[in-house]
Enzyme design. Structure first.
Site, PDB file in Angstrom:
ATOM      1  N   CYS A   3      17.171  -5.236  42.751  1.00 39.36           N
ATOM      2  CA  CYS A   3      16.801  -3.947  43.333  1.00 39.36           C
ATOM      3  C   CYS A   3      16.614  -2.962  42.189  1.00 39.36           C
ATOM      4  O   CYS A   3      16.562  -3.369  41.020  1.00 39.36           O
ATOM      5  CB  CYS A   3      17.842  -3.466  44.356  1.00 39.36           C
ATOM      6  SG  CYS A   3      19.466  -3.102  43.668  1.00 39.36           S
ATOM      7  N   ARG A   9      21.927  -2.340  46.807  1.00 38.24           N
ATOM      8  CA  ARG A   9      21.427  -3.467  47.610  1.00 38.24           C
ATOM      9  C   ARG A   9      21.647  -4.824  46.955  1.00 38.24           C
ATOM     10  O   ARG A   9      22.125  -5.763  47.606  1.00 38.24           O
ATOM     11  CB  ARG A   9      19.937  -3.261  47.918  1.00 38.24           C
ATOM     12  CG  ARG A   9      19.685  -2.075  48.837  1.00 38.24           C
ATOM     13  CD  ARG A   9      18.235  -1.671  48.848  1.00 38.24           C
ATOM     14  NE  ARG A   9      17.816  -1.140  47.548  1.00 38.24           N
ATOM     15  CZ  ARG A   9      16.580  -0.777  47.248  1.00 38.24           C
ATOM     16  NH1 ARG A   9      15.626  -0.919  48.157  1.00 38.24           N
ATOM     17  NH2 ARG A   9      16.288  -0.269  46.063  1.00 38.24           N
ATOM     18  N   ASP A 119      16.397   1.660  50.837  1.00 41.37           N
ATOM     19  CA  ASP A 119      17.325   2.083  49.783  1.00 41.37           C
ATOM     20  C   ASP A 119      18.352   3.051  50.378  1.00 41.37           C
ATOM     21  O   ASP A 119      17.994   4.132  50.837  1.00 41.37           O
ATOM     22  CB  ASP A 119      16.491   2.772  48.692  1.00 41.37           C
ATOM     23  CG  ASP A 119      17.329   3.213  47.527  1.00 41.37           C
ATOM     24  OD1 ASP A 119      18.565   3.036  47.577  1.00 41.37           O
ATOM     25  OD2 ASP A 119      16.745   3.739  46.568  1.00 41.37           O
TER      26      ASP A 119
HETATM   27  P1  4NP Z   1      19.804   0.152  44.575  1.00 40.96           P
HETATM   28  O1  4NP Z   1      19.940   1.714  44.900  1.00 40.96           O
HETATM   29  O2  4NP Z   1      18.413  -0.027  43.994  1.00 40.96           O
HETATM   30  O3  4NP Z   1      19.938  -0.484  45.911  1.00 40.96           O
HETATM   31  O4  4NP Z   1      20.909  -0.181  43.614  1.00 40.96           O
HETATM   32  C1  4NP Z   1      19.637   2.722  43.980  1.00 40.96           C
HETATM   33  C2  4NP Z   1      20.500   3.017  42.961  1.00 40.96           C
HETATM   34  C3  4NP Z   1      20.212   4.032  42.084  1.00 40.96           C
HETATM   35  C4  4NP Z   1      19.041   4.749  42.226  1.00 40.96           C
HETATM   36  C5  4NP Z   1      18.166   4.458  43.229  1.00 40.96           C
HETATM   37  C6  4NP Z   1      18.460   3.428  44.107  1.00 40.96           C
HETATM   38  N1  4NP Z   1      18.755   5.824  41.340  1.00 40.96           N
HETATM   39  O5  4NP Z   1      17.733   6.472  41.519  1.00 40.96           O
HETATM   40  O6  4NP Z   1      19.543   6.085  40.408  1.00 40.96           O
END
Ligand code: 4NP
Length: 151
Positions: A3, A9, A119
């Site tokens: 991800c 995720r 997300d």
């Molecule tokens: P992930 O969620 O991709 O599911 O781990 C996110 C974690 C951090 C960020 C965006 C989505 N961010 O913009 O820092």
């Protein structure tokens, strides 16, 4: 499992799939790991809301640490499963021409159709729960694929 941040995720997907494989007695057949396409949280543990959500379902993901998707991963792993279509696009661009990994959408590969895991990062604990349920449903499909050697 890939991800954007490797803190919400994909660590959930890593923890859930590993647990479901273990429960099915199939954990010797597949190695599960996760990584990020982005670099905002490298070295960090999963988001505390993701840790809490997994814990409510009896799964401990607290020891995981975010790492970047590496070129070697495309040779090291047979299948790279992406949380959403943006990640899928980014991962496919990075895949070296000679690498053998299949790069697919997580929910699609788990039998749920071409859908994204939304997300939950800017959302609420309900959004984490929704992501968990989608991931867990895909994990069931993936366990069956592993059982049948379809990968
Ligand atoms: P992930 O969620 O991709 O599911 O781990 C996110 C974690 C951090 C960020 C965006 C989505 N961010 O913009 O820092």
């Amino acid at each position: 499992m890939v991800c954007l941040g490797n803190i919400c995720r994909s660590p959930t997907a890593e923890g859930v799939l590993r647990a479901r494989l273990q429960q099915a007695g199939l954990d010797e057949r597949a190695r599960v790991d996760s990584a990020a396409t982005g670099n905002s949280h490298l070295g960090h543990p999963p988001d505390e809301r993701a840790i809490a959500c997994a814990a409510r379902h009896g799964i401990d993901i607290s020891a995981q640490r975010a790492r970047r998707l590496a070129l070697e991963d495309f040779d090291e792993f047979d299948v790279i499963l992406c949380a959403d279509r943006t990640i899928l696009h980014d991962a496919r661009i990075r895949k070296p021409r000679t690498a053998h990994a299949q790069v697919e959408l997580l929910l699609d590969w788990g039998g749920l159709g071409k859908k994204d895991v939304p997300d939950p990062y800017t959302g609420s604990s309900r959004d984490f729960e929704h992501a968990f349920k989608l991931i867990d449903a895909a994990a069931s499909g993936i366990v069956e694929r592993v059982r049948q050697g379809r990968f």
